[in-house]
Enzyme design. Structure first.
Site, PDB file in Angstrom:
ATOM      1  N   LYS A  39     -10.380  29.621  59.617  1.00 42.83           N
ATOM      2  CA  LYS A  39     -10.216  31.109  59.471  1.00 42.83           C
ATOM      3  C   LYS A  39     -11.641  31.645  59.660  1.00 42.83           C
ATOM      4  O   LYS A  39     -11.923  32.684  60.336  1.00 42.83           O
ATOM      5  CB  LYS A  39      -9.676  31.679  58.259  1.00 42.83           C
ATOM      6  CG  LYS A  39      -7.977  31.530  58.444  1.00 42.83           C
ATOM      7  CD  LYS A  39      -7.447  31.999  57.247  1.00 42.83           C
ATOM      8  CE  LYS A  39      -6.194  32.080  57.250  1.00 42.83           C
ATOM      9  NZ  LYS A  39      -5.196  32.695  56.336  1.00 42.83           N
ATOM     10  N   LYS A  74       2.436  31.580  64.450  1.00 45.94           N
ATOM     11  CA  LYS A  74       2.754  32.836  64.612  1.00 45.94           C
ATOM     12  C   LYS A  74       1.574  33.464  65.254  1.00 45.94           C
ATOM     13  O   LYS A  74       1.782  34.745  65.680  1.00 45.94           O
ATOM     14  CB  LYS A  74       3.044  33.688  63.230  1.00 45.94           C
ATOM     15  CG  LYS A  74       2.304  33.272  62.132  1.00 45.94           C
ATOM     16  CD  LYS A  74       3.037  33.571  60.590  1.00 45.94           C
ATOM     17  CE  LYS A  74       2.246  32.873  59.572  1.00 45.94           C
ATOM     18  NZ  LYS A  74       2.748  33.202  58.333  1.00 45.94           N
ATOM     19  N   LYS A 115       1.572  22.856  66.646  1.00 46.33           N
ATOM     20  CA  LYS A 115       2.531  23.391  65.828  1.00 46.33           C
ATOM     21  C   LYS A 115       2.687  24.760  66.453  1.00 46.33           C
ATOM     22  O   LYS A 115       1.965  25.629  66.895  1.00 46.33           O
ATOM     23  CB  LYS A 115       2.060  23.524  64.507  1.00 46.33           C
ATOM     24  CG  LYS A 115       3.011  24.117  63.633  1.00 46.33           C
ATOM     25  CD  LYS A 115       2.434  24.143  61.969  1.00 46.33           C
ATOM     26  CE  LYS A 115       3.056  25.249  61.255  1.00 46.33           C
ATOM     27  NZ  LYS A 115       2.216  25.431  60.026  1.00 46.33           N
TER      28      LYS A 115
END
Ligand code: TRP
Length: 333
Positions: free
Chosen positions: A115, A200, A197
């Site tokens: 992040k 979102k 994966k």
């Protein structure tokens, strides 16, 4: 004698659209877990603000997430459903636990590093403290079991470490939680990059199927899904990642085994196969979306669920926080 159930805790951030991967990996199992455990499910909005959010959207998404929990079969009479920020004990315990957590270990957390790279202009203290807040969530409720995806495993491990550290310095205060990881087949990959994966926050939204996607969108996304040039519908994740991912999705939504699905599509072309996968997904999403919309239209009811949930959560959380404050030598009101 009344049976004493173990406590299960889980949280979801009310941020981006959730995908069918979130549904299969997490939300779908919650209905059943309520039978076996005392469940506590949170909308983790305090975690959400570690990256910049639009306030009106955050508020709306929080309500929508609570509605989604219910639409997925969570019963607010049985389980505690609440919004994290409505229980101040989370921030309070987080502060105390911060003093049992080392800067070095937080800097090494995988999600923090990811992040920080993605939000290089806003590497705030909250982002680094994210795992400690998550530990506070879990430990406040004397949680036995935490169902999480593999991406959250490191966070759960650090929660266990922090609990043990505190217990060792004082005396047993926190239960040390165990993770409950999804079974095989729960890992859903991106439709366009099937080795990654389904996320979102994927770069290309056509690679992810969102729970809010309508039937046309779902069919279109599956139609464009990446496969291979063999025209053979077999499960082989190493060599046929795209086809295998579609089979996984098909089986998860139709409750069929891989062998059954392979037989069903034997000799069929990829076009028919992708259409069939799209149809089963869209047909399963439709009733969930209808129930979600019905609940969202009843804001008063949802706000009542949130208020009740917060009150019940607060009572439990307060008990643990009192213990902690006593042990560390704080006066209490
Ligand atoms: N960090 C979790 C996620 O993004 C959400 C979360 C917050 C959580 N608090 C939790 C999950 C406590 C399990 C337990 O998926």
């Amino acid at each position: 004698m009344e049976e004493v159930k173990k406590t299960l805790y889980s949280g979801v951030q009310p941020t981006n659209n959730l995908t069918i991967g979130n549904l299969l990996g997490t939300l779908r199992s919650w209905r059943g877990l309520q039978e076996d455990y005392d469940c506590i499910f949170a909308a983790a909005n305090m975690h959400a603000i570690t990256v910049r959010q639009n306030p009106a959207e955050l508020r709306q998404k929080t309500l929508a997430l609570i509605a989604l929990f219910l639409a997925c079969g969570v019963d607010p009479e049985k389980s505690i459903v609440y919004v994290q920020s409505q229980v101040p004990a989370h921030a309070e315990l987080c502060w105390a636990l911060n003093t049992f957590t080392y800067v070095g270990e937080m800097e090494r957390m995988t999600q923090f590093k990811d992040k920080s790279a993605r939000h290089a202009d806003n590497i705030n203290m909250g982002l680094m403290d994210y795992p400690v807040l998550m530990a506070a969530d879990i430990l406040l409720y004397q949680t036995d079991i935490v169902p999480v995806g593999l991406d959250q495993r490191q966070h759960l491990e650090i929660s266990r470490d922090i609990a043990q550290r505190f217990n060792n310095v004082y005396s047993p205060t926190f239960k040390v939680p165990e993770g409950l990881y999804p079974k095989m087949g729960a890992k859903i990959c991106d439709l366009l990059e099937p080795t990654k994966k389904m996320s979102k926050s994927a770069e290309n939204p056509n690679g992810a199927v969102f729970l809010s996607d309508d039937k046309d969108t779902v069919l279109r996304k599956f139609k464009r899904a990446v496969t291979d040039s063999e025209n053979c519908i077999k499960y082989a994740p190493e060599t046929k990642a795209g086809v295998s991912n579609l089979l996984t999705i098909y089986c998860a939504f139709s409750d069929k085994s891989v062998a059954e699905a392979e037989r069903e599509f034997d000799g069929k072309g990829y076009g028919d196969f992708k259409l069939a996968v799209g149809e089963v997904v869209a047909d399963k999403l439709a009733p969930l979306q209808a129930e979600h919309n019905r609940l969202l239209a009843d804001k008063a009811y949802l706000e009542k669920v949130m208020a009740d949930g917060a009150e019940r959560a607060y009572k439990l959380a307060r008990k643990t926080l009192s213990k902690v404050y006593k042990k560390i030598g704080f006066y209490q009101v």
